[in-house]
Structure formats: structure tokens, C-alpha cells
Design a protein around this motif. Structure first.
Motif, mmCIF file in Angstrom:
data_model
loop_
_atom_site.group_PDB
_atom_site.id
_atom_site.type_symbol
_atom_site.label_atom_id
_atom_site.label_comp_id
_atom_site.label_asym_id
_atom_site.label_seq_id
_atom_site.Cartn_x
_atom_site.Cartn_y
_atom_site.Cartn_z
ATOM 1 N N GLY A 3 0.670 -1.185 -0.092
ATOM 2 C CA GLY A 3 -0.102 0.040 -0.129
ATOM 3 C C GLY A 3 0.852 1.300 -0.098
ATOM 4 N N MET A 4 2.206 1.228 0.553
ATOM 5 C CA MET A 4 2.789 2.415 0.555
ATOM 6 C C MET A 4 3.120 3.026 -0.853
ATOM 7 N N VAL A 5 3.169 2.161 -1.782
ATOM 8 C CA VAL A 5 3.205 2.750 -3.214
ATOM 9 C C VAL A 5 2.015 3.640 -3.660
ATOM 10 N N THR A 77 9.072 10.014 -0.609
ATOM 11 C CA THR A 77 8.790 8.794 0.172
ATOM 12 C C THR A 77 10.131 8.107 0.705
ATOM 13 N N ALA A 78 11.185 7.885 -0.044
ATOM 14 C CA ALA A 78 12.272 7.124 0.523
ATOM 15 C C ALA A 78 12.998 8.153 1.534
ATOM 16 N N GLN A 79 13.252 9.156 1.265
ATOM 17 C CA GLN A 79 14.404 10.106 1.961
ATOM 18 C C GLN A 79 13.527 10.294 3.394
ATOM 19 N N GLY A 84 17.397 6.226 6.899
ATOM 20 C CA GLY A 84 18.768 5.405 7.046
ATOM 21 C C GLY A 84 18.808 4.511 6.282
ATOM 22 N N LEU A 85 18.025 3.897 5.529
ATOM 23 C CA LEU A 85 18.225 2.860 4.339
ATOM 24 C C LEU A 85 19.041 3.587 3.251
ATOM 25 N N MET A 86 18.534 4.819 2.885
ATOM 26 C CA MET A 86 18.859 5.405 1.939
ATOM 27 C C MET A 86 20.390 6.080 2.092
ATOM 28 N N LYS A 87 20.723 6.217 3.427
ATOM 29 C CA LYS A 87 22.082 6.959 3.607
ATOM 30 C C LYS A 87 23.052 5.809 3.564
ATOM 31 N N PHE A 103 19.718 -3.174 -2.895
ATOM 32 C CA PHE A 103 19.176 -2.478 -2.079
ATOM 33 C C PHE A 103 17.790 -3.073 -1.408
ATOM 34 N N HIS A 104 17.080 -3.628 -2.305
ATOM 35 C CA HIS A 104 15.712 -4.096 -1.937
ATOM 36 C C HIS A 104 15.892 -5.373 -1.054
ATOM 37 N N SER A 105 17.006 -6.121 -1.091
ATOM 38 C CA SER A 105 17.107 -7.144 -0.086
ATOM 39 C C SER A 105 17.019 -6.570 1.638
ATOM 40 N N ARG A 106 17.482 -5.334 1.485
ATOM 41 C CA ARG A 106 17.367 -4.630 3.065
ATOM 42 C C ARG A 106 15.726 -4.409 3.289
ATOM 43 N N VAL A 107 15.190 -3.692 1.941
ATOM 44 C CA VAL A 107 13.836 -3.326 2.122
ATOM 45 C C VAL A 107 12.904 -4.480 2.466
ATOM 46 N N SER A 108 13.493 -5.761 1.928
ATOM 47 C CA SER A 108 12.550 -7.180 2.198
ATOM 48 C C SER A 108 12.626 -7.315 3.783
HETATM 49 C C1 HEM Z 1 13.784 3.032 1.177
HETATM 50 C C2 HEM Z 1 13.451 3.160 0.098
HETATM 51 C C3 HEM Z 1 12.540 2.246 -0.892
HETATM 52 C C4 HEM Z 1 11.630 1.405 -0.264
HETATM 53 C C5 HEM Z 1 10.837 1.229 1.110
HETATM 54 C C6 HEM Z 1 11.258 0.367 -1.463
HETATM 55 C C7 HEM Z 1 10.241 -0.127 -1.468
HETATM 56 C C8 HEM Z 1 9.532 -0.708 -2.735
HETATM 57 C C9 HEM Z 1 8.097 -1.211 -2.603
HETATM 58 C C10 HEM Z 1 7.218 -1.699 -1.544
HETATM 59 C C11 HEM Z 1 7.858 -1.654 -3.998
HETATM 60 C C12 HEM Z 1 6.772 -2.374 -4.589
HETATM 61 C C13 HEM Z 1 6.838 -3.843 -4.793
HETATM 62 C C14 HEM Z 1 6.177 -4.728 -3.877
HETATM 63 O O1 HEM Z 1 5.288 -4.167 -3.122
HETATM 64 O O2 HEM Z 1 6.174 -6.295 -4.097
HETATM 65 C C15 HEM Z 1 9.096 -1.252 -4.744
HETATM 66 C C16 HEM Z 1 9.313 -1.297 -6.092
HETATM 67 C C17 HEM Z 1 10.191 -0.807 -6.791
HETATM 68 N N1 HEM Z 1 11.299 -0.001 -6.347
HETATM 69 FE FE1 HEM Z 1 11.650 0.234 -4.542
HETATM 70 N N2 HEM Z 1 11.809 0.939 -2.472
HETATM 71 C C18 HEM Z 1 12.997 1.865 -2.021
HETATM 72 C C19 HEM Z 1 13.822 2.331 -2.869
HETATM 73 C C20 HEM Z 1 14.001 2.217 -4.254
HETATM 74 C C21 HEM Z 1 15.209 2.926 -5.021
HETATM 75 C C22 HEM Z 1 16.209 3.750 -4.321
HETATM 76 C C23 HEM Z 1 14.979 2.472 -6.440
HETATM 77 C C24 HEM Z 1 15.782 2.666 -7.707
HETATM 78 C C25 HEM Z 1 16.584 3.652 -7.715
HETATM 79 C C26 HEM Z 1 13.762 1.547 -6.361
HETATM 80 C C27 HEM Z 1 13.188 0.986 -7.612
HETATM 81 C C28 HEM Z 1 12.109 0.337 -7.629
HETATM 82 C C29 HEM Z 1 11.401 -0.006 -8.653
HETATM 83 C C30 HEM Z 1 11.812 0.201 -10.125
HETATM 84 C C31 HEM Z 1 10.077 -0.819 -8.363
HETATM 85 C C32 HEM Z 1 9.078 -1.215 -9.175
HETATM 86 C C33 HEM Z 1 8.928 -2.702 -8.985
HETATM 87 C C34 HEM Z 1 9.061 -3.565 -10.141
HETATM 88 O O3 HEM Z 1 9.575 -3.424 -11.077
HETATM 89 O O4 HEM Z 1 8.700 -4.787 -10.338
HETATM 90 N N3 HEM Z 1 13.169 1.534 -5.148
HETATM 91 N N4 HEM Z 1 10.228 -0.548 -3.969
#
Ligand code: HEM
Length: 186
Positions: A3-5, A77-79, A84-87, A103-108
């Protein structure tokens, strides 16, 4: 997607166009969710419908909405939410980009059901690299362009991004040429 998206789309629209525009967009998209919950999963269709409706209501191409959303994602959203994650991911644009594949392995850890994209960096020089974006979701290349532009602003580093291989045109995945101005020697 989480939902954050959708919340971030709402945030961007309200910031630039006001709440009335957001209500029109939701109605046009046929979305009757009053409040998106950040940690809950929603069908991807909702996000795509919101982007399409935003394009119609605001009279802007979808590509423009997605580029703007990429910038908003990094700069707000991210900053603001995950500073912290971004820094931790880098002190400069090139360092951040080289860390993007992990990056997203930490987000996971925060969002365990995340279905993140994959990134790879190749052809790395001191002022450019090729960014490979591998995703099962179609049509999000302009979002990646906006993300790169947002990172350029975040690091105050002029950057240009060009899609050089497109999945939409038959390539295996999207490839971007990312070129930045190297920081002057200290
Ligand atoms: C702390 C910062 C971030 C968080 C919390 C985050 C989280 C997420 C979440 C929740 C989604 C939706 C996928 C899902 O719900 O299954 C997503 C998708 C995505 N994120 Fe991140 N993200 C972050 C930073 C970034 C950054 C810095 C990039 C690239 C520069 C990035 C690139 C993407 C892209 C391209 C998608 C689209 C999904 C796809 O192509 O399948 N994100 N991210």
C-alpha cells in the motif's frame, strides 16, 4: 504491491494538484479504498489504474506521471520515511547505483512479501554505467528514469538517463545508460 506505493501516488497528487484532484482520480480509477495501509498488499492493477486515471484527469501523458512519481519516490517517500536505509546505500550517486542491486534485500526485511525488481550494473566508468532493470511488471521504465533523476537531485549530481534497450521493443529487459558529472577532486 504494498500500500505504501499507492499512498505515495496519493501524496504526490495531493502535493501538486490538491485533494479534490486525488478524489477525482480515485473515482475515475474505480478505486473505493478510503485509506491505503502501507504494510498491506494490494493488486498491482490498482496502482496501474491510478496512474492511468491520473494521466486522464491531469491531462498529462502516463510517462510524465511515472517520471514524476520516480522523483517523488526518492525525494519524499524514501528520504523522509526511510532516510537511514537511503544513507546506508551510498554517499555519492555512483556508490548508490553500484549498491542498487542489493538495495531491496534490505527493504525486504521491512516488507517480507516484497516482489522487488532486480538491478545490475555493467560497463562502469567514473562517469557512467549501464543499469539493467529486470522486472516482471510491464511499463515501468519511465518510473526508473524518474528514480535516477531523483537520485541525481538527492546527491546534487547532474545526471542523464537514456533507455538504450527496451523490453517493450523486444529486448530481454530494460537497459539504461546513466551518465553523471563526476564530483570535482577534493
Ligand atoms: C527505502 C527506500 C525504498 C523502499 C522502502 C522501497 C520499496 C518498494 C516497494 C514496497 C515496492 C513495490 C513492490 C512490492 O510491493 O512488491 C518497490 C518497487 C520498486 N522499487 Fe523500491 N523501494 C525503495 C527504494 C528504491 C530505489 C532507491 C529504487 C531505484 C533507484 C527503487 C526501485 C524500485 C522499482 C523500479 C520498483 C518497481 C517494481 C518492479 O519493477 O517490479 N526502489 N520498492
Amino acid at each position: 504491491m504494498y500500500g505504501m506505493v499507492n499512498k505515495a501516488v496519493e501524496d504526490m497528487v495531493c502535493l501538486h494538484h490538491g485533494e479534490a484532484a486525488w478524489e477525482r482520480i480515485k473515482a475515475r480509477a474505480g478505486v473505493d479504498v478510503a485509506v491505503f495501509l502501507s504494510n498491506e498488499g494490494y493488486p498491482d492493477e490498482i496502482t496501474y489504474n491510478l496512474v492511468a486515471a491520473a494521466s486522464e484527469v491531469l491531462g498529462l501523458p502516463e510517462e510524465t506521471i511515472l517520471i514524476g512519481f520516480g522523483q517523488h519516490w526518492v525525494l519524499h517517500t524514501a528520504q523522509e520515511g526511510y532516510g537511514g536505509l537511503m544513507k546506508a546505500a551510498g554517499k555519492t550517486l555512483p556508490e548508490f547505483l553500484r549498491n542498487l542491486p542489493n538495495f531491496h534485500s534490505r527493504v525486504s526485511m521491512i516488507f517480507p512479501k516484497l516482489q522487488p525488481p532486480r538491478f545490475q550494473c555493467t560497463d562502469v566508468t567514473d562517469q557512467s554505467l549501464k543499469l539493467h532493470y529486470i522486472s516482471h511488471r510491464p511499463g515501468l521504465a519511465p518510473f526508473v528514469v524518474g528514480l535516477m533523476q531523483g537520485l541525481g537531485k538527492m546527491f546534487r549530481t547532474p545526471v542523464t538517463v537514456r533507455l538504450v534497450e527496451a523490453k517493450a521493443h523486444g529486448a530481454d529487459h530494460d537497459v539504461f545508460d546513466v551518465v553523471w558529472t563526476p564530483a570535482p577532486a577534493a
